[in-house]
Design an enzyme around this catalytic site. Structure first.
Site, short mmCIF file in Angstrom:
data_model
loop_
_atom_site.label_atom_id
_atom_site.label_comp_id
_atom_site.label_asym_id
_atom_site.label_seq_id
_atom_site.Cartn_x
_atom_site.Cartn_y
_atom_site.Cartn_z
N LYS A 157 64.05 28.26 -2.44
CA LYS A 157 64.71 29.12 -1.47
C LYS A 157 66.11 29.45 -1.97
CE LYS A 157 61.58 28.64 1.93
NZ LYS A 157 60.37 29.01 1.30
N SER A 211 57.40 33.82 0.39
CA SER A 211 58.67 33.62 1.08
C SER A 211 59.88 34.11 0.30
CB SER A 211 58.86 32.13 1.41
OG SER A 211 59.01 31.39 0.22
#
Lengths: 154, 166
Positions: free
Chosen positions: B92, B48
């Site tokens: 993230k 990701s």
């Protein structure tokens, strides 16, 4: 020379004590005061604020985040990250909660918290379900004042 | 009388053992405090955050001071406790702070269908750098600021990628 080593000894002891205290408070249990009457009559049943309840918050539950409906938990506010609230879990992931107009499903990884005193409680009815990751511990006992020593069941 | 002598010996050893245990206990407490409040190393893996972080796993150093003082800004790579699974941590990038208006594509593979949101008070918008293989705020919405547990400092493994993260 003597006073310098004395100060150094005291600082060392204070530092060690602080670190040990912080570890115990993070991993085992801590004592926190309950402010406000959103959890009346479970906590703070009298309206005098100088007799605030102090409760024992257990931290072992944070290992796997295993909670159940009915647990009273301490959690960080989703809107004000420095504030912490104490409320009761009334909905676990996957359960349905009926609010004023509709029925809401608690999403995965979240829980629905409400205060016992529905009339004066800022809880999930206002800010919605909260992620379980915000929870900082489960309340197990009242430890102060001594006449209110009790176990919080459920 | 002999057992009295044994008792005294035993007392000496017991005191020494207790001292050693207390040293180890203090050291473990120091490790806990450093790991939780100052700096720690984390193994991150997954697609990701490509190309910033590798697929097969990197070890990064993360510091735990910034978020306590509110010094998390746009573009920071942060360690966040997952809002869908509290036992997992995700890495993230912050792409929106409270009050920001963001528009994103609901499905990057399809292309159109742009959605516009305003990040509510006390929340942040996190996204993985790899838009095609990341479950982030586009899926579970903005996350409360308190779920942030650390900010990535630099990558320490693999050695050829050693250095700060951009």
């Amino acid at each position: 020379m003597g006073i310098q080593t004395l100060i150094w000894q005291v600082t060392k002891k204070a530092f060690t004590g602080g670190i040990i205290g912080l570890t115990i408070s993070d991993r085992f249990c801590s004592v926190v005061p309950v402010r406000g009457d959103s959890m009346f009559p479970t906590f703070n049943p009298q309206r005098d604020s100088y007799l605030d309840d102090y409760v024992l918050v257990d931290k072992f539950c944070l290992k796997d985040y295993k909670f159940a409906r009915g647990d009273v938990v301490v959690f960080s506010s989703p809107t004000h990250y420095r504030e912490r609230y104490i409320k009761r879990i009334v909905g676990m992931p996957g359960e349905w909660i009926s609010s004023t107009e509709d029925v809401i499903r608690v999403p995965e990884g979240h829980c629905w918290v409400e205060g016992d005193n529905k009339a004066s409680s800022l809880d999930s009815r206002t800010f919605g379900p909260i992620p379980l990751g915000l929870i900082g511990g489960r309340v197990t006992r009242v430890v102060w004042p001594p006449q209110r020593l009790s176990k919080i069941g459920g | 009388m002999r057992w009295l002598r044994y008792l005294n010996q035993w007392r000496g050893t017991a005191k020494e053992a207790l001292e050693q245990v207390s040293i180890v206990a203090k050291f473990l407490c120091l490790i806990h405090v450093t790991d939780r409040y100052i700096i720690s190393s984390t193994h991150v893996q997954g697609p990701s955050m490509l190309p910033t972080l590798n697929l097969t796993g990197d070890v990064i150093l993360a510091e735990h001071l910034s978020h306590r003082f509110g010094k998390i800004g746009l573009g920071d790579i942060v360690l966040v406790r997952s809002p869908t699974d509290p036992t997992r941590m995700v890495t993230k990038r912050i792409l929106g702070l409270e009050g920001h208006r963001l528009s994103f594509s609901a499905d990057p593979l399809v292309g159109d269908g742009s959605v516009s949101v305003v990040v509510p008070k006390g929340h942040v918008w996190i996204q993985g750098d790899n838009l095609y293989a990341s479950t982030d705020s586009r899926n579970f919405g903005p996350v409360p600021y308190s779920l942030i547990e650390g900010k990535a400092l630099l990558r320490v493994w693999p050695p050829r990628f050693f250095g700060s993260l951009r």
